[in-house]
Design an enzyme around this catalytic site. Structure first.
Site, PDB file in Angstrom:
ATOM      1  N   ARG B  13      32.427  63.094  -2.003  1.00 15.14           N
ATOM      2  CA  ARG B  13      33.848  61.697  -2.500  1.00 15.14           C
ATOM      3  C   ARG B  13      34.010  62.876  -3.339  1.00 15.14           C
ATOM      4  NH1 ARG B  13      29.185  57.533  -4.855  1.00 15.14           N
ATOM      5  NH2 ARG B  13      27.678  59.160  -4.625  1.00 15.14           N
ATOM      6  N   SER B  40      33.496  54.848  -7.443  1.00 14.95           N
ATOM      7  CA  SER B  40      32.804  55.263  -5.751  1.00 14.95           C
ATOM      8  C   SER B  40      33.144  56.173  -5.581  1.00 14.95           C
ATOM      9  CB  SER B  40      32.246  54.290  -5.266  1.00 14.95           C
ATOM     10  OG  SER B  40      31.669  52.981  -5.770  1.00 14.95           O
ATOM     11  N   GLU B  61      41.555  44.328   0.384  1.00 14.47           N
ATOM     12  CA  GLU B  61      42.022  45.496   1.630  1.00 14.47           C
ATOM     13  C   GLU B  61      43.223  45.695   1.751  1.00 14.47           C
ATOM     14  OE1 GLU B  61      39.526  44.662   1.123  1.00 14.47           O
ATOM     15  OE2 GLU B  61      37.700  46.192   0.486  1.00 14.47           O
ATOM     16  N   PHE B  86      35.820  49.464   5.565  1.00 12.49           N
ATOM     17  CA  PHE B  86      36.839  48.632   4.444  1.00 12.49           C
ATOM     18  C   PHE B  86      37.686  49.238   4.318  1.00 12.49           C
ATOM     19  CE2 PHE B  86      32.599  47.342   2.280  1.00 12.49           C
ATOM     20  CZ  PHE B  86      32.246  46.972   2.903  1.00 12.49           C
ATOM     21  N   HIS B 112      32.375  57.652   2.289  1.00 12.17           N
ATOM     22  CA  HIS B 112      30.578  56.320   2.306  1.00 12.17           C
ATOM     23  C   HIS B 112      31.077  56.513   4.161  1.00 12.17           C
ATOM     24  CE1 HIS B 112      30.316  55.856  -1.704  1.00 12.17           C
ATOM     25  NE2 HIS B 112      29.803  55.256  -1.513  1.00 12.17           N
ATOM     26  N   ASP B 120      22.836  51.059   1.393  1.00 12.70           N
ATOM     27  CA  ASP B 120      23.031  49.750   1.908  1.00 12.70           C
ATOM     28  C   ASP B 120      23.130  49.235   3.229  1.00 12.70           C
ATOM     29  OD1 ASP B 120      23.890  49.240  -0.730  1.00 12.70           O
ATOM     30  OD2 ASP B 120      26.076  49.848  -0.537  1.00 12.70           O
ATOM     31  N   ARG B 170      28.755  59.921   1.074  1.00 16.31           N
ATOM     32  CA  ARG B 170      28.464  59.584  -1.001  1.00 16.31           C
ATOM     33  C   ARG B 170      27.301  60.899  -0.779  1.00 16.31           C
ATOM     34  NH1 ARG B 170      23.707  56.313  -0.852  1.00 16.31           N
ATOM     35  NH2 ARG B 170      23.244  56.289  -2.940  1.00 16.31           N
TER      36      ARG B 170
END
Lengths: 283, 317
Positions: B13, B40, B61, B86, B112, B120, B170
């Protein structure tokens, strides 16, 4: 050259004739909302938008742009575009036929002039319009981006996401409109979703809100003038058009039953007689 | 075999963030949007250098996809950034209509991705995104393998005219590709030549495939390692040529079976060059909380499992 209200009335009558003849020839399509938006879209394209069909490009540089968020209203959209000079009126006969540029819902894949974006899956056009308005701000263009939503469509959450975004990013070059005819496929909006008072909701969302009669050209022109005066306010404008589904034909008016169904041949004949012929002529 | 040196672990990322800044410097039409995940997605540098070209959309989104489409129609080159789940599953219909069918020049920056999102857990770990994006007509699907390649893939995505899905991750992972190597969309990259078995890998599994090839070499097995950084359009010629050469294939990906790279490779080979294929993927499962490396091992996506799969494929020759 601005059209008089009488001239607009004539064009709108022809547009209603086009709508009914198109859906009957295709044996499918959505006449109800098309009839309720016919006057507004006629006035928009013939008297309000800064646009030039001869130099149209999808990028819309230096021109006003329009997004039909309620994509099923293609009959009125295509008729108005054709009557405004975007493509030959005769092409309206190809509506929904194999290979046509006049797809059931707007498509950019076949290069139909006037159409900036695909729509049909509801609730998405206002976001695209906000993106166009944002681009015009970045490019320091002073054109307006217009968008037409349905009241049934406004049950989609994304409409309200776009509403929040447009206020946050101060898109005062965005004029959204809602065809507030109170009807959707399954029945009156209040019996399907309890959507409630759109004026109060859009005001709470932080928009300039104008409520106007969608079938009276004086009211329509006044609302447009008021909407355009919002430029520089830092706030987007929503015009809520109080309209009647199926407006212009007695047996179609005011009922949800004509949202997506097509008149029988004898009903078409009756409807066209009620509307009357115009000097513009059928396609 | 060819040696690759890890110049120090870096997250892909951050490669995206660096690539986005480069793309923004090269082209004033490049703009970026996020749905409350600027940090992020490592978009801070772009946002700091081009504040007027960076748009915060809030946690919305669906609207972000439509806004990006509008920007693209008007000539901008928008990158939209969020977590993989997302910007795919949550907004599939928006991407389908506004980006793919609408044919708008939108770049979907998907961070991610996969199980290495880690702690998560399954709500945030998509193992289905490649399938969703591959299914869309005309969508380009990129899945670079390390920081350097992600920088270059981001730059290439900005230059390409059309919808692109750019998938990255990530955690810090070995950074080993040539930072100067330009990214060519649609081209598979042969990292190591071998004659006995081909290891096709994408994203985080590429390094694992290299480690597997080292282990196989110790057992006297020559493994060809091919980095499928572009999943769609798939470099079919490279897939067929290598399968023809080795006669045994493994496909490794941080994604589930359905609709993933494994099925894409198998589909090409079934048509043109029937070859034994073994799969290293998440099969048909959801993830769970855990560290990235523990999850890669538990779900069978690491070098050990790739080497085992290679031996199975060899045995089926």
């Amino acid at each position: 050259m601005a059209k008089s209200n009488k001239e607009l009335q004539t064009i709108a009558t022809q547009v209603r004739r086009d709508i009914l003849r198109m859906v009957c020839m295709a044996s499918s399509g959505h006449p109800g909302g098309s009839m309720s938006s016919a006057d507004v879209l006629t006035a928009l394209y013939f008297n309000q938008m800064k646009q030039d069909p001869a130099t149209w490009t999808r990028g819309g540089k230096g021109q006003d742009m329009f997004i039909l968020s309620a994509g099923h209203m293609t009959p009125v959209y295509y008729s108005v575009l054709a009557r405004a000079g975007y493509f030959p009126v005769s092409e309206l006969a190809s509506f929904r036929q194999m290979g046509t540029r006049l797809q059931g819902h707007p498509s950019v894949r076949k290069g139909l002039p006037g159409v900036f974006q695909a729509s049909g899956s509801l609730g998405q056009g206002l976001s695209a319009a906000a993106g166009l308005a944002l681009a015009k701000k970045l490019d320091k263009e002073d054109n307006i981006v217009w968008c037409l939503c349905g009241d049934g469509e406004s049950e989609e959450g994304q409409i309200w996401e776009a509403g929040m975004f447009a206020v946050f990013h101060k898109l005062d070059n965005l004029i959204a409109m809602t065809d507030w005819n109170g009807k959707q496929i399954d029945g009156p909006v209040e019996e399907v979703s309890g959507e409630g008072d759109l004026a109060a909701k859009w005001e709470a969302w932080g928009w300039r809100v104008i409520v106007a009669d969608a079938h009276d050209f004086e009211s329509i022109e006044k609302a447009f003038a008021l909407a355009k005066a919002g430029k520089g306010s830092g706030v987007p404008t929503m015009i809520l058009w109080k309209s009647e589904m199926g407006h212009g034909v007695d047996f179609m008016a005011g009922t949800h039953k004509w949202h997506g169904s097509v008149p029988k041949p004898e009903q078409l004949e009756d409807a066209l007689k009620q509307l009357g012929e115009t000097p513009l002529g059928d396609f | 075999m060819k040696q690759y040196i890890d110049s120090g672990k870096k997250d892909t990322r951050s490669g995206f963030g660096a690539g986005l800044l480069k793309a923004g410097q090269a082209n004033p039409n490049v703009v970026a949007l996020t749905a409350d995940l600027k940090g992020s997605l490592k978009m801070d540098a772009f946002a700091a250098e081009f504040p007027e070209r960076f748009f915060q959309c809030g946690i919305a989104e669906a609207n972000m996809v439509g806004v990006a489409a509008g920007l693209a129609i008007a000539g901008k080159v928008p990158f939209i950034g969020s977590f993989a789940e997302f910007v795919t599953g949550r907004v599939y219909d928006q991407i389908r209509q506004e980006v793919a069918y609408g044919n708008t020049n939108v770049k979907i920056a998907s961070s991610h991705a996969g199980i290495t999102l880690g702690e998560d857990g399954a709500t945030h770990q998509t193992m289905e995104d490649i399938a969703l994006m591959r299914a869309l007509p005309g969508m380009v699907v990129l899945n670079p393998c390390d920081y350097n390649q992600t920088v270059q893939a981001t730059v290439a995505a900005a230059k390409y005219n059309g919808p692109v899905y750019l998938r990255f991750g990530r955690p810090g992972v070995p950074n080993f590709t040539d930072p100067e190597e330009p990214f060519v969309i649609g081209k598979a990259i042969v990292l190591n030549e071998g004659k006995d078995v081909t290891l096709f890998a994408t994203g985080h599994t590429v390094w694992e495939a290299l480690k597997a090839a080292e282990a196989l070499e110790a057992d006297g097995i020559g493994a060809e390692v091919i980095d499928i950084a572009t999943i769609k359009p798939l470099d079919e010629e490279a897939v067929i040529a290598s399968a023809a050469k080795t006669g045994a294939v493994v496909v490794a990906e941080e994604h589930n079976m359905a609709g993933g790279l494994g099925e894409a490779v198998a589909g090409v080979l079934a048509l043109h060059r029937p070859t034994p294929v073994e799969y290293v993927n998440g099969q048909d499962r959801f993830g769970q909380s855990g560290t990235p490396s523990a999850l890669m091992a538990a779900y069978g996506l690491d070098a050990l499992h790739i080497a085992e799969a290679a031996k199975k494929a060899l045995a089926r020759k």
